[in-house]
Scaffold this motif. Sequence first.
Motif, PDB file in Angstrom:
ATOM      1  N   TRP A  36       1.429   8.759  -4.653  1.00  0.00           N
ATOM      2  CA  TRP A  36       1.125   7.834  -3.554  1.00  0.00           C
ATOM      3  C   TRP A  36       0.248   8.464  -2.490  1.00  0.00           C
ATOM      4  O   TRP A  36      -0.491   7.763  -1.804  1.00  0.00           O
ATOM      5  CB  TRP A  36       2.406   7.270  -2.955  1.00  0.00           C
ATOM      6  CG  TRP A  36       2.964   6.214  -3.842  1.00  0.00           C
ATOM      7  CD1 TRP A  36       3.997   6.332  -4.719  1.00  0.00           C
ATOM      8  CD2 TRP A  36       2.491   4.875  -3.971  1.00  0.00           C
ATOM      9  NE1 TRP A  36       4.185   5.154  -5.388  1.00  0.00           N
ATOM     10  CE2 TRP A  36       3.278   4.242  -4.946  1.00  0.00           C
ATOM     11  CE3 TRP A  36       1.475   4.144  -3.366  1.00  0.00           C
ATOM     12  CZ2 TRP A  36       3.084   2.912  -5.325  1.00  0.00           C
ATOM     13  CZ3 TRP A  36       1.289   2.825  -3.746  1.00  0.00           C
ATOM     14  CH2 TRP A  36       2.087   2.221  -4.707  1.00  0.00           C
ATOM     15  N   GLY A  37       0.300   9.780  -2.329  1.00  0.00           N
ATOM     16  CA  GLY A  37      -0.563  10.439  -1.360  1.00  0.00           C
ATOM     17  C   GLY A  37      -1.991  10.563  -1.847  1.00  0.00           C
ATOM     18  O   GLY A  37      -2.931  10.562  -1.069  1.00  0.00           O
ATOM     19  N   GLN A  85       5.439   1.227 -12.545  1.00  0.00           N
ATOM     20  CA  GLN A  85       4.309   2.146 -12.729  1.00  0.00           C
ATOM     21  C   GLN A  85       4.607   3.480 -12.051  1.00  0.00           C
ATOM     22  O   GLN A  85       4.345   4.545 -12.613  1.00  0.00           O
ATOM     23  CB  GLN A  85       3.021   1.531 -12.173  1.00  0.00           C
ATOM     24  CG  GLN A  85       1.810   2.403 -12.299  1.00  0.00           C
ATOM     25  CD  GLN A  85       1.254   2.460 -13.701  1.00  0.00           C
ATOM     26  OE1 GLN A  85       1.770   1.855 -14.631  1.00  0.00           O
ATOM     27  NE2 GLN A  85       0.184   3.207 -13.870  1.00  0.00           N
ATOM     28  N   THR A  86       5.158   3.429 -10.851  1.00  0.00           N
ATOM     29  CA  THR A  86       5.493   4.657 -10.131  1.00  0.00           C
ATOM     30  C   THR A  86       6.551   5.459 -10.880  1.00  0.00           C
ATOM     31  O   THR A  86       6.426   6.677 -11.033  1.00  0.00           O
ATOM     32  CB  THR A  86       5.987   4.320  -8.712  1.00  0.00           C
ATOM     33  OG1 THR A  86       4.958   3.613  -8.025  1.00  0.00           O
ATOM     34  CG2 THR A  86       6.344   5.572  -7.940  1.00  0.00           C
ATOM     35  N   LEU A  87       7.585   4.784 -11.349  1.00  0.00           N
ATOM     36  CA  LEU A  87       8.643   5.488 -12.080  1.00  0.00           C
ATOM     37  C   LEU A  87       8.136   6.103 -13.378  1.00  0.00           C
ATOM     38  O   LEU A  87       8.529   7.216 -13.737  1.00  0.00           O
ATOM     39  CB  LEU A  87       9.809   4.534 -12.366  1.00  0.00           C
ATOM     40  CG  LEU A  87      10.641   4.145 -11.154  1.00  0.00           C
ATOM     41  CD1 LEU A  87      11.652   3.067 -11.526  1.00  0.00           C
ATOM     42  CD2 LEU A  87      11.349   5.371 -10.590  1.00  0.00           C
ATOM     43  N   MET A 101      -3.027   5.307 -10.689  1.00  0.00           N
ATOM     44  CA  MET A 101      -2.981   4.521  -9.456  1.00  0.00           C
ATOM     45  C   MET A 101      -3.906   3.312  -9.545  1.00  0.00           C
ATOM     46  O   MET A 101      -3.675   2.299  -8.889  1.00  0.00           O
ATOM     47  CB  MET A 101      -3.364   5.397  -8.262  1.00  0.00           C
ATOM     48  CG  MET A 101      -3.368   4.674  -6.926  1.00  0.00           C
ATOM     49  SD  MET A 101      -1.812   3.903  -6.488  1.00  0.00           S
ATOM     50  CE  MET A 101      -0.924   5.253  -5.811  1.00  0.00           C
ATOM     51  N   VAL A 102      -4.919   3.381 -10.377  1.00  0.00           N
ATOM     52  CA  VAL A 102      -5.929   2.319 -10.462  1.00  0.00           C
ATOM     53  C   VAL A 102      -5.321   0.939 -10.743  1.00  0.00           C
ATOM     54  O   VAL A 102      -5.696  -0.030 -10.087  1.00  0.00           O
ATOM     55  CB  VAL A 102      -7.025   2.695 -11.485  1.00  0.00           C
ATOM     56  CG1 VAL A 102      -7.987   1.553 -11.716  1.00  0.00           C
ATOM     57  CG2 VAL A 102      -7.766   3.925 -10.999  1.00  0.00           C
ATOM     58  N   PRO A 103      -4.352   0.795 -11.662  1.00  0.00           N
ATOM     59  CA  PRO A 103      -3.788  -0.542 -11.877  1.00  0.00           C
ATOM     60  C   PRO A 103      -3.023  -1.090 -10.667  1.00  0.00           C
ATOM     61  O   PRO A 103      -2.826  -2.296 -10.551  1.00  0.00           O
ATOM     62  CB  PRO A 103      -2.826  -0.358 -13.055  1.00  0.00           C
ATOM     63  CG  PRO A 103      -3.222   0.907 -13.707  1.00  0.00           C
ATOM     64  CD  PRO A 103      -3.856   1.750 -12.652  1.00  0.00           C
ATOM     65  N   LEU A 104      -2.603  -0.217  -9.760  1.00  0.00           N
ATOM     66  CA  LEU A 104      -1.851  -0.669  -8.596  1.00  0.00           C
ATOM     67  C   LEU A 104      -2.730  -1.028  -7.404  1.00  0.00           C
ATOM     68  O   LEU A 104      -2.263  -1.686  -6.466  1.00  0.00           O
ATOM     69  CB  LEU A 104      -0.854   0.409  -8.173  1.00  0.00           C
ATOM     70  CG  LEU A 104       0.196   0.793  -9.196  1.00  0.00           C
ATOM     71  CD1 LEU A 104       1.148   1.806  -8.615  1.00  0.00           C
ATOM     72  CD2 LEU A 104       0.943  -0.418  -9.694  1.00  0.00           C
TER      73      LEU A 104
END
Length: 136
Positions: A36-37, A85-87, A101-104
Amino acid sequence: MPSNTAGAGVMQMFYIVADQPVNYIKLLLLRFGYFWGQVRPYYSVIHNATIVVFYLPAYFFALKGFRKILQHPIYTFMLTVMSLQTLMVMALAVDWDNRFMVPLLPYIFVFTSIGLTSSSTYNHVSSVASQTGSIV
């Protein structure tokens, strides 16, 4: 080669979790922070600074957007996709270049736009622009 390699990686992960749970939790938290960073120690200082300057305000307004549409049914879907996605990245993937991260990003930017349009600064600028006849 062994014939049963389909679940070998997942089984190794379970062995690591069972053997070293504290270290695995540290690894998960570190991966969460990097995911996330989006900053990396091997990126240049300018690259990392640009990421921080762009994404911190986007995340701030996305959080405002989250709170604004809590009751909307699409909120649950979007939050579920983002959480899964994160998990998955935290548990199984090595994300060297932020490719997961692109799909989010569309979800983040939708929530950011909702948060931006509900902010008092945006509403003030829009009202001033409408009074003066300029386009914002």
